[in-house]
Scaffold this motif. Structure first.
Motif, mmCIF file in Angstrom:
data_model
loop_
_atom_site.group_PDB
_atom_site.id
_atom_site.type_symbol
_atom_site.label_atom_id
_atom_site.label_comp_id
_atom_site.label_asym_id
_atom_site.label_seq_id
_atom_site.Cartn_x
_atom_site.Cartn_y
_atom_site.Cartn_z
ATOM 1 N N VAL A 19 17.291 82.394 45.555
ATOM 2 C CA VAL A 19 17.615 82.406 44.035
ATOM 3 C C VAL A 19 18.721 83.670 44.331
ATOM 4 C CG1 VAL A 19 16.868 83.377 41.933
ATOM 5 C CG2 VAL A 19 15.643 81.495 43.163
ATOM 6 N N GLY A 20 19.679 83.722 43.474
ATOM 7 C CA GLY A 20 20.599 84.820 42.986
ATOM 8 C C GLY A 20 19.980 85.578 41.821
ATOM 9 N N PHE A 21 20.356 86.939 41.792
ATOM 10 C CA PHE A 21 19.694 87.834 40.707
ATOM 11 C C PHE A 21 20.845 88.703 40.451
ATOM 12 C CE2 PHE A 21 15.544 87.808 38.269
ATOM 13 C CZ PHE A 21 15.977 88.749 37.278
ATOM 14 N N ILE A 22 21.380 88.864 39.257
ATOM 15 C CA ILE A 22 22.434 89.898 38.804
ATOM 16 C C ILE A 22 21.803 90.741 37.813
ATOM 17 C CG2 ILE A 22 24.708 90.365 38.267
ATOM 18 C CD1 ILE A 22 25.372 87.617 39.500
ATOM 19 N N ALA A 38 6.864 85.568 45.517
ATOM 20 C CA ALA A 38 6.394 84.089 45.812
ATOM 21 C C ALA A 38 7.161 83.160 46.804
ATOM 22 C CB ALA A 38 7.029 83.227 44.193
ATOM 23 N N GLY A 39 7.782 83.893 47.781
ATOM 24 C CA GLY A 39 8.038 83.414 48.853
ATOM 25 C C GLY A 39 9.558 82.865 49.003
ATOM 26 N N ILE A 40 10.249 83.242 48.010
ATOM 27 C CA ILE A 40 11.713 82.705 47.456
ATOM 28 C C ILE A 40 12.634 83.816 48.019
ATOM 29 C CG2 ILE A 40 13.335 81.931 45.969
ATOM 30 C CD1 ILE A 40 11.118 80.782 44.384
ATOM 31 N N ARG A 41 13.496 83.595 48.788
ATOM 32 C CA ARG A 41 14.719 84.495 49.163
ATOM 33 C C ARG A 41 15.746 84.892 47.922
ATOM 34 N NH1 ARG A 41 17.813 82.472 53.962
ATOM 35 N NH2 ARG A 41 16.888 80.267 53.055
ATOM 36 N N VAL A 42 15.872 86.149 47.903
ATOM 37 C CA VAL A 42 16.537 86.530 46.640
ATOM 38 C C VAL A 42 17.919 87.490 47.155
ATOM 39 C CG1 VAL A 42 16.649 88.236 44.612
ATOM 40 C CG2 VAL A 42 14.401 87.009 45.150
ATOM 41 N N ASN A 43 18.886 86.873 46.816
ATOM 42 C CA ASN A 43 20.505 87.400 46.666
ATOM 43 C C ASN A 43 20.517 88.499 45.660
ATOM 44 O OD1 ASN A 43 21.003 86.063 49.260
ATOM 45 N ND2 ASN A 43 22.630 84.841 48.254
ATOM 46 N N ALA A 44 20.811 89.535 45.719
ATOM 47 C CA ALA A 44 20.509 90.649 44.568
ATOM 48 C C ALA A 44 21.927 91.313 44.614
ATOM 49 C CB ALA A 44 19.519 91.410 44.766
ATOM 50 N N PHE A 45 22.374 91.508 43.060
ATOM 51 C CA PHE A 45 23.559 92.496 42.751
ATOM 52 C C PHE A 45 23.403 93.222 41.784
ATOM 53 C CE2 PHE A 45 27.633 93.329 40.858
ATOM 54 C CZ PHE A 45 28.100 94.422 41.834
ATOM 55 N N VAL A 61 17.881 90.529 49.555
ATOM 56 C CA VAL A 61 19.363 90.616 50.391
ATOM 57 C C VAL A 61 20.200 91.093 49.332
ATOM 58 C CG1 VAL A 61 21.107 89.359 51.609
ATOM 59 C CG2 VAL A 61 18.596 88.491 51.696
ATOM 60 N N THR A 62 20.643 92.369 49.322
ATOM 61 C CA THR A 62 21.863 93.012 48.564
ATOM 62 C C THR A 62 23.100 92.391 48.985
ATOM 63 O OG1 THR A 62 21.510 95.068 49.859
ATOM 64 C CG2 THR A 62 20.298 95.017 47.842
ATOM 65 N N LYS A 63 23.867 92.201 47.913
ATOM 66 C CA LYS A 63 25.323 91.811 48.318
ATOM 67 C C LYS A 63 26.345 92.536 47.333
ATOM 68 C CE LYS A 63 24.250 87.686 50.175
ATOM 69 N NZ LYS A 63 24.789 87.194 51.476
ATOM 70 N N SER A 64 27.308 92.626 48.130
ATOM 71 C CA SER A 64 28.527 93.712 47.360
ATOM 72 C C SER A 64 29.144 93.293 46.113
ATOM 73 C CB SER A 64 29.556 94.023 48.620
ATOM 74 O OG SER A 64 29.996 92.871 49.136
ATOM 75 N N SER A 65 28.972 91.965 45.865
ATOM 76 C CA SER A 65 29.289 91.711 44.471
ATOM 77 C C SER A 65 28.755 90.405 43.848
ATOM 78 C CB SER A 65 31.094 91.084 44.830
ATOM 79 O OG SER A 65 31.018 89.971 45.422
ATOM 80 N N ALA A 66 29.116 90.377 42.755
ATOM 81 C CA ALA A 66 28.519 89.127 41.906
ATOM 82 C C ALA A 66 28.829 87.594 42.626
ATOM 83 C CB ALA A 66 28.760 88.922 40.495
#
Ligand code: NAD
Length: 309
Positions: A19-22, A38-45, A61-66
């Protein structure tokens, strides 16, 4: 009408893996953390370095942009402060161009329904499923995973989002077509402001006439004056141990956010030619509180303006 999450299909084959989360502020971070747990990977920004640090420490997992957030995700959730932020993510960047067509977008910020409709229209034209899903339940609800989602959009898309609603909340209401979630949320928050102001001024009148605020609150809570502010969120310090009022009005729902919602509610009233004198008065009272420099206090701090200083 209310959808019981137990009765909802859990999404079956639509099992969420990533899941992506901004927007990882007071609400977004604990919501994203529940998804992670809940066991789901999260891409975060988030634009804030501090928020990104916290997300990283929690294991996201922190990302450098949306734009980087949306790579290979099953769902995107945004929890942003206002219209400008939502517009910048969905209308100014190429995010919708980049996102896979199978992704479900859950836009959970509280914003102007017109902005919500604009974003939804653009996504829908590109065959991307999107729901406006503002929440109620506050920071506590976000932490406990007990939020209420108030949803607008295509009803058929609810099923895709249900696994995530179940993780982050325990109630979902479907309000109608795109933008309806926002309209219902603004109606709710206008009423919340009105009964909070009413509760605070009433307790102050009792106290000014020699009553104990806790006893008076108990009497009104169990009588016809009973309301959510008395039941869950008493504004008088010391009456309710867990309430922000007993913690110097810290945590909770900021006066600045309440004023934002009352401004949005007034716009909605004007545009729909609705007569909302109580809503307007509540807005004036919260505007005054914000002008006094209390933007960062919880909204129950309106109580202080009814007491001798
Ligand atoms: P917040 O200010 O704590 O968090 C917002 C986050 O969004 C911040 O971390 C900010 O850095 C980030 N942000 C802003 N613009 C961005 C952008 N363009 N890209 C990436 N990140 C960006 O606010 P909050 O309390 O978490 O509230 C979020 C939304 O939820 C608001 O619309 C609010 O009205 C609503 N809401 C809040 C509560 C509450 O109790 N706090 C309750 C219900 C609903």
């Amino acid at each position: 009408y209310r959808l019981s999450l137990e009765d909802q299909p859990s999404g079956g084959s639509l099992k969420m893996k990533k899941v992506g989360f901004i927007g990882l502020g007071n609400m977004g971070l604990p919501m994203a953390n529940n998804i992670l747990n809940a066991g789901i990977r999260v891409n975060a920004f988030d634009l804030s370095r501090d928020a990104m640090k916290k997300a990283d420490e929690l294991g996201m997992v922190t990302k450098s942009s949306a734009l980087d957030v949306v790579e290979n995700i099953d769902a995107l959730i945004t929890m942003l402060p206002n219209d400008t932020a939502v517009e910048s993510i969905y209308l100014k960047e190429d995010l919708l161009e980049k996102i896979s067509k199978n992704t479900i977008i859950i836009e959970s910020s509280t914003i102007n329904p017109e902005v919500s409709k604009k974003v939804s229209k653009k996504a829908t034209e590109m065959n991307i499923s999107i729901l406006d899903a503002p929440v109620s339940g506050g920071v506590k609800g976000a932490e406990l995973g007990s939020l209420t989602f108030i949803v607008g959009g295509n009803e058929a898309d609810l099923e895709k989002a249900t696994p995530l609603f179940k993780i982050m909340g325990d109630k979902t209401f479907y309000a109608g077509k795109a933008g309806s979630g926002q309209i219902a949320k603004l109606c709710n928050n206008m009423l919340l402001a009105i009964h909070m102001c009413g509760t605070a001024e009433t307790i102050a009148m009792g106290v000014n006439n020699g009553l104990d605020p806790a006893i008076l609150s108990e009497i009104m809570k169990s009588s016809s004056g009973g309301n959510w502010s008395l039941e869950k969120y008493n504004p008088f310090p010391g009456v309710m141990k867990e309430a922000p009022a007993s913690n110097n009005y810290s945590g909770g729902f900021l006066n600045s956010l309440m004023l934002k919602d009352l401004n949005l509610a007034e716009e909605l009233a004007t545009q729909s030619k609705s007569n909302t004198p109580m809503g307007k008065l509540a807005r004036e009272l919260y505007k005054e509180l914000n002008n006094q420099g209390f933007e960062e206090l919880d909204f129950s701090s309106i109580q202080q303006n009814y007491l001798d200083k």
